[in-house]
Scaffold this motif. Structure first.
Motif, PDB file in Angstrom:
ATOM      1  N   LEU A 390       0.817  -1.219   0.000  1.00  0.00           N
ATOM      2  CA  LEU A 390       0.000   0.000   0.000  1.00  0.00           C
ATOM      3  C   LEU A 390       0.849   1.267   0.000  1.00  0.00           C
ATOM      4  CD1 LEU A 390      -2.782  -1.450   2.242  1.00  0.00           C
ATOM      5  CD2 LEU A 390      -3.120  -0.517  -0.058  1.00  0.00           C
ATOM      6  N   PRO A 391       1.819   1.446   0.902  1.00  0.00           N
ATOM      7  CA  PRO A 391       2.665   2.643   0.770  1.00  0.00           C
ATOM      8  C   PRO A 391       3.529   2.622  -0.485  1.00  0.00           C
ATOM      9  CG  PRO A 391       3.468   1.220   2.542  1.00  0.00           C
ATOM     10  CD  PRO A 391       2.137   0.679   2.122  1.00  0.00           C
ATOM     11  N   THR A 392       3.991   1.439  -0.905  1.00  0.00           N
ATOM     12  CA  THR A 392       4.862   1.363  -2.077  1.00  0.00           C
ATOM     13  C   THR A 392       4.104   1.707  -3.355  1.00  0.00           C
ATOM     14  OG1 THR A 392       6.270  -0.307  -1.046  1.00  0.00           O
ATOM     15  CG2 THR A 392       6.342  -0.156  -3.443  1.00  0.00           C
ATOM     16  N   GLY A 393       2.892   1.139  -3.501  1.00  0.00           N
ATOM     17  CA  GLY A 393       2.122   1.348  -4.716  1.00  0.00           C
ATOM     18  C   GLY A 393       1.295   2.612  -4.671  1.00  0.00           C
ATOM     19  N   LEU A 394       0.235   2.590  -3.891  1.00  0.00           N
ATOM     20  CA  LEU A 394      -0.671   3.730  -3.824  1.00  0.00           C
ATOM     21  C   LEU A 394       0.006   4.969  -3.259  1.00  0.00           C
ATOM     22  CD1 LEU A 394      -3.599   4.745  -4.155  1.00  0.00           C
ATOM     23  CD2 LEU A 394      -4.039   3.939  -1.822  1.00  0.00           C
ATOM     24  N   GLY A 395       0.865   4.781  -2.251  1.00  0.00           N
ATOM     25  CA  GLY A 395       1.491   5.917  -1.592  1.00  0.00           C
ATOM     26  C   GLY A 395       2.795   6.374  -2.196  1.00  0.00           C
ATOM     27  N   GLU A 396       3.292   5.669  -3.201  1.00  0.00           N
ATOM     28  CA  GLU A 396       4.538   6.034  -3.882  1.00  0.00           C
ATOM     29  C   GLU A 396       5.688   6.221  -2.895  1.00  0.00           C
ATOM     30  OE1 GLU A 396       3.461   9.448  -6.219  1.00  0.00           O
ATOM     31  OE2 GLU A 396       2.480   8.236  -7.744  1.00  0.00           O
ATOM     32  N   THR A 397       5.690   5.366  -1.858  1.00  0.00           N
ATOM     33  CA  THR A 397       6.762   5.365  -0.859  1.00  0.00           C
ATOM     34  C   THR A 397       7.409   3.991  -0.879  1.00  0.00           C
ATOM     35  OG1 THR A 397       5.550   6.936   0.548  1.00  0.00           O
ATOM     36  CG2 THR A 397       7.312   5.666   1.594  1.00  0.00           C
ATOM     37  N   PRO A 398       8.510   3.802  -1.620  1.00  0.00           N
ATOM     38  CA  PRO A 398       9.128   2.474  -1.683  1.00  0.00           C
ATOM     39  C   PRO A 398       9.484   1.993  -0.275  1.00  0.00           C
ATOM     40  CG  PRO A 398      10.136   3.983  -3.251  1.00  0.00           C
ATOM     41  CD  PRO A 398       9.249   4.804  -2.388  1.00  0.00           C
ATOM     42  N   THR A 399       8.868   0.898   0.146  1.00  0.00           N
ATOM     43  CA  THR A 399       8.943   0.470   1.546  1.00  0.00           C
ATOM     44  C   THR A 399       9.436  -0.968   1.638  1.00  0.00           C
ATOM     45  OG1 THR A 399       7.124   1.959   2.119  1.00  0.00           O
ATOM     46  CG2 THR A 399       7.600   0.190   3.674  1.00  0.00           C
ATOM     47  N   VAL A 400      10.394  -1.189   2.544  1.00  0.00           N
ATOM     48  CA  VAL A 400      10.934  -2.530   2.770  1.00  0.00           C
ATOM     49  C   VAL A 400      10.536  -3.003   4.163  1.00  0.00           C
ATOM     50  CG1 VAL A 400      12.880  -2.061   1.232  1.00  0.00           C
ATOM     51  CG2 VAL A 400      13.157  -1.713   3.703  1.00  0.00           C
ATOM     52  N   ASN A 401      10.538  -4.312   4.343  1.00  0.00           N
ATOM     53  CA  ASN A 401      10.339  -4.893   5.668  1.00  0.00           C
ATOM     54  C   ASN A 401      11.678  -5.037   6.378  1.00  0.00           C
ATOM     55  OD1 ASN A 401       7.421  -5.653   5.566  1.00  0.00           O
ATOM     56  ND2 ASN A 401       8.105  -6.912   3.863  1.00  0.00           N
ATOM     57  N   PHE A 402      11.700  -4.699   7.652  1.00  0.00           N
ATOM     58  CA  PHE A 402      12.900  -4.915   8.472  1.00  0.00           C
ATOM     59  C   PHE A 402      12.493  -4.786   9.930  1.00  0.00           C
ATOM     60  CE2 PHE A 402      16.524  -3.441  10.957  1.00  0.00           C
ATOM     61  CZ  PHE A 402      17.535  -4.319  10.562  1.00  0.00           C
ATOM     62  N   GLY A 403      12.642  -5.862  10.687  1.00  0.00           N
ATOM     63  CA  GLY A 403      12.249  -5.782  12.080  1.00  0.00           C
ATOM     64  C   GLY A 403      12.828  -6.907  12.908  1.00  0.00           C
ATOM     65  N   PRO A 404      12.740  -6.764  14.246  1.00  0.00           N
ATOM     66  CA  PRO A 404      13.357  -7.729  15.149  1.00  0.00           C
ATOM     67  C   PRO A 404      12.484  -8.963  15.349  1.00  0.00           C
ATOM     68  CG  PRO A 404      12.278  -6.018  16.416  1.00  0.00           C
ATOM     69  CD  PRO A 404      12.116  -5.644  14.973  1.00  0.00           C
ATOM     70  N   GLY A 405      13.124 -10.071  15.668  1.00  0.00           N
ATOM     71  CA  GLY A 405      12.400 -11.271  16.039  1.00  0.00           C
ATOM     72  C   GLY A 405      12.338 -12.301  14.927  1.00  0.00           C
ATOM     73  N   ASN A 406      12.235 -13.548  15.357  1.00  0.00           N
ATOM     74  CA  ASN A 406      12.074 -14.663  14.433  1.00  0.00           C
ATOM     75  C   ASN A 406      10.632 -14.667  13.936  1.00  0.00           C
ATOM     76  OD1 ASN A 406      11.754 -17.104  13.156  1.00  0.00           O
ATOM     77  ND2 ASN A 406      12.490 -18.356  14.844  1.00  0.00           N
ATOM     78  N   PRO A 407      10.394 -14.475  12.642  1.00  0.00           N
ATOM     79  CA  PRO A 407       9.009 -14.403  12.168  1.00  0.00           C
ATOM     80  C   PRO A 407       8.205 -15.661  12.446  1.00  0.00           C
ATOM     81  CG  PRO A 407      10.567 -14.468  10.325  1.00  0.00           C
ATOM     82  CD  PRO A 407      11.372 -14.253  11.552  1.00  0.00           C
ATOM     83  N   ALA A 408       8.871 -16.795  12.626  1.00  0.00           N
ATOM     84  CA  ALA A 408       8.149 -18.031  12.939  1.00  0.00           C
ATOM     85  C   ALA A 408       7.459 -17.971  14.299  1.00  0.00           C
ATOM     86  CB  ALA A 408       9.107 -19.231  12.895  1.00  0.00           C
ATOM     87  N   GLN A 409       7.869 -17.017  15.158  1.00  0.00           N
ATOM     88  CA  GLN A 409       7.228 -16.843  16.465  1.00  0.00           C
ATOM     89  C   GLN A 409       5.882 -16.124  16.361  1.00  0.00           C
ATOM     90  OE1 GLN A 409       8.141 -17.026  20.069  1.00  0.00           O
ATOM     91  NE2 GLN A 409       9.294 -18.801  19.369  1.00  0.00           N
ATOM     92  N   SER A 410       5.615 -15.525  15.210  1.00  0.00           N
ATOM     93  CA  SER A 410       4.381 -14.762  15.045  1.00  0.00           C
ATOM     94  C   SER A 410       3.155 -15.640  15.276  1.00  0.00           C
ATOM     95  CB  SER A 410       4.316 -14.161  13.638  1.00  0.00           C
ATOM     96  OG  SER A 410       5.416 -13.327  13.398  1.00  0.00           O
ATOM     97  N   HIS A 411       2.208 -15.116  16.039  1.00  0.00           N
ATOM     98  CA  HIS A 411       0.913 -15.757  16.310  1.00  0.00           C
ATOM     99  C   HIS A 411       1.025 -16.993  17.200  1.00  0.00           C
ATOM    100  CE1 HIS A 411      -1.107 -13.907  12.438  1.00  0.00           C
ATOM    101  NE2 HIS A 411      -0.306 -13.049  13.070  1.00  0.00           N
ATOM    102  N   GLN A 412       2.217 -17.315  17.670  1.00  0.00           N
ATOM    103  CA  GLN A 412       2.382 -18.499  18.514  1.00  0.00           C
ATOM    104  C   GLN A 412       2.108 -18.167  19.981  1.00  0.00           C
ATOM    105  OE1 GLN A 412       5.755 -21.003  18.333  1.00  0.00           O
ATOM    106  NE2 GLN A 412       5.830 -21.120  16.117  1.00  0.00           N
ATOM    107  N   PRO A 413       1.718 -19.192  20.767  1.00  0.00           N
ATOM    108  CA  PRO A 413       1.718 -18.985  22.220  1.00  0.00           C
ATOM    109  C   PRO A 413       3.143 -18.782  22.705  1.00  0.00           C
ATOM    110  CG  PRO A 413       1.303 -21.282  21.681  1.00  0.00           C
ATOM    111  CD  PRO A 413       1.274 -20.539  20.397  1.00  0.00           C
ATOM    112  N   ASN A 414       3.284 -18.034  23.801  1.00  0.00           N
ATOM    113  CA  ASN A 414       4.598 -17.751  24.385  1.00  0.00           C
ATOM    114  C   ASN A 414       5.526 -17.051  23.397  1.00  0.00           C
ATOM    115  OD1 ASN A 414       3.857 -19.109  26.868  1.00  0.00           O
ATOM    116  ND2 ASN A 414       4.098 -21.017  25.724  1.00  0.00           N
ATOM    117  N   GLU A 415       4.927 -16.228  22.553  1.00  0.00           N
ATOM    118  CA  GLU A 415       5.676 -15.407  21.599  1.00  0.00           C
ATOM    119  C   GLU A 415       6.722 -14.586  22.345  1.00  0.00           C
ATOM    120  OE1 GLU A 415       4.407 -11.717  18.559  1.00  0.00           O
ATOM    121  OE2 GLU A 415       2.889 -12.879  19.637  1.00  0.00           O
TER     122      GLU A 415
END
Length: 438
Positions: A390-415
């Protein structure tokens, strides 16, 4: 590394406790979103008000607003992020701008503060919304997806302000709701006018720069059988039934396995930065009406991935929808009952995707900042969906993902997320801001 960059890195290390506390503060807001947003509690609003207070203390001009879901849908119907029936009463988005001296490039830091429900309490070793700091980790719902990233981007700009770093370009800070159910919060953010020369979305990537993500389709395959007594000898289906929808669903599941196998070797379904090919993932199955009755209906919920190269003229997954529908039809042709009573697909959600070129000036500049923070500058793909389209296309803001944590922990119990990851992410973002906006 310059003297200023070394000072930034040291300042981040010296504030490890505050980075940790900031994430703990954010986790304590139970900002749960459900498939029906009307069931959301006050946690989203309270979390946004907390962030607004922190931003205003360091000089941001802020905007906290409840998007108008129906109006957005009418304006963008058929486009990415436009989901019918969304309501945002008491579920505000937050945007803010820190104006630079002028003449520099701007950068947007963006993320979502909504989290998925924690699930069964017995699966957790602690209260999901009472953060636990132990053995170098912070545990709680949203620590990885993605309040850890929000804490890092907030602390990065706070630290730069505290040590007196002057920026020529603006820094834009946005946190949205609704990401976990389709991304209409990000659509509202872009529609509001928040944009910049480049952007970082702090989804969990284990602190790897991911300039692309998957698009996601949610669909429901509906199979109608004929209900009847489970314990009696059935007549032929063409006379009086019954026909077991569970058995028909098994055949459909086998057919989906065949398509996944085909996609493994299809160049259109693979990308060099992605670890796995596109997949159709079965996420829910519902069948049957009574313990002693054959199921008269079965419903299979699917999660279908697609790549930016597969987007249709509207920037969505229309081509892939038709591909899945054709395959479901082919599976039905192999069964005499389904041939005459074919399964049908109802599409629930289409969440778009994007890719920013590895040669984009911000990508290369960000790689330099990440390397200065002691991390790998190598690019990777983000296997899940994120809102960068959405920001990259409609918003003309080229946006990358970058963040802390193992993505496999997402939505898990004891995240849980590593405090070291938080510090390194904060440092990388702070160095990137200084480099890009100076």
């Amino acid at each position: 590394m310059t003297t200023l960059q070394a000072r930034i890195a040291e300042a981040v290390e010296n504030r490890a406790d505050r980075i940790t506390q900031t994430l703990c503060d954010l986790v304590s807001f139970d900002s749960i979103v459900k498939s029906n947003p009307r069931e959301a509690g006050p946690g989203e609003r309270l979390c946004q008000e907390y962030l607004q207070m922190r931003l205003e203390k360091i000089g941001f001009t802020t905007d906290l607003w409840d998007p108008d879901g129906p109006a957005l849908y009418e304006k963008y119907k058929g486009r990415p992020g436009a989901n019918k029936g969304r309501t945002f009463e008491g579920r505000p988005n937050l945007g803010g701008t820190l104006v630079g001296k002028g003449g520099g490039r701007s950068l947007m830091l963006t993320g979502h503060i909504d989290v998925v429900p924690p699930g069964a309490p017995e699966h957790w070793t602690s209260d999901p919304f009472v953060p636990v700091v132990k053995d170098g980790y912070i545990q709680g719902r949203g620590t990885v997806d993605m309040k850890g990233g929000v804490a890092s981007m907030l602390m990065a700009i706070e630290i730069l302000r505290e040590i007196g770093v002057e920026l020529s370009g603006d820094v834009v800070f946005t946190t949205v709701v609704d990401e976990e159910i389709g991304g209409m919060g990000s659509l509202a953010m872009v529609d509001r006018g928040f944009r910049a020369d480049a952007g970082i979305m702090t989804e969990p990537t284990a602190n790897r720069i991911a300039p692309l993500c998957h698009g996601i389709l949610w669909g429901k395959i509906i199979i109608d059988g004929i209900g009847g007594h489970a314990e009696l000898t059935p007549n032929a289906w063409y006379s009086s039934g019954p026909v077991d929808a569970v058995q028909l669903a098994r055949q459909m599941l086998d057919g989906i396995d065949i398509l996944n196998r085909r996609w493994m070797f299809d160049p259109k379904k693979n990308h060099p930065l992605m670890d796995l090919p596109n997949q159709i993932i079965i996420t829910q199955i519902k069948a049957g009406e009574h313990p002693s009755s054959m199921a008269g209906r079965a419903e299979i919920i699917i999660d279908v991935q697609y790549l930016p190269s597969e987007k249709d003229a509207f920037g969505l997954g229309g081509h892939v929808k038709r591909e899945v529908e054709a395959h479901v039809g082919a599976v039905c042709q192999a069964d005499p009952y389904l041939r005459e009573h074919p399964a049908r697909v109802e599409w629930i959600l289409d969440a778009d995707c994007a890719e920013v070129s590895a040669e984009h000036p911000f990508v290369t500049a960000f790689q330099g900042a990440v390397a200065q923070a002691g991390l790998s500058p190598d690019l990777s793909g983000f296997g899940a969906h994120s809102d960068i389209g959405l920001p990259t296309g409609l918003g003309e803001t080229p946006t990358v993902n970058f963040g802390p944590g193992n993505p496999a922990q997402s939505h898990q119990p004891n995240e849980k997320v590593s405090i070291r990851d938080l510090i390194d992410c904060t440092k990388s973002i702070a160095l990137a801001i200084e480099n890009w906006c100076r």
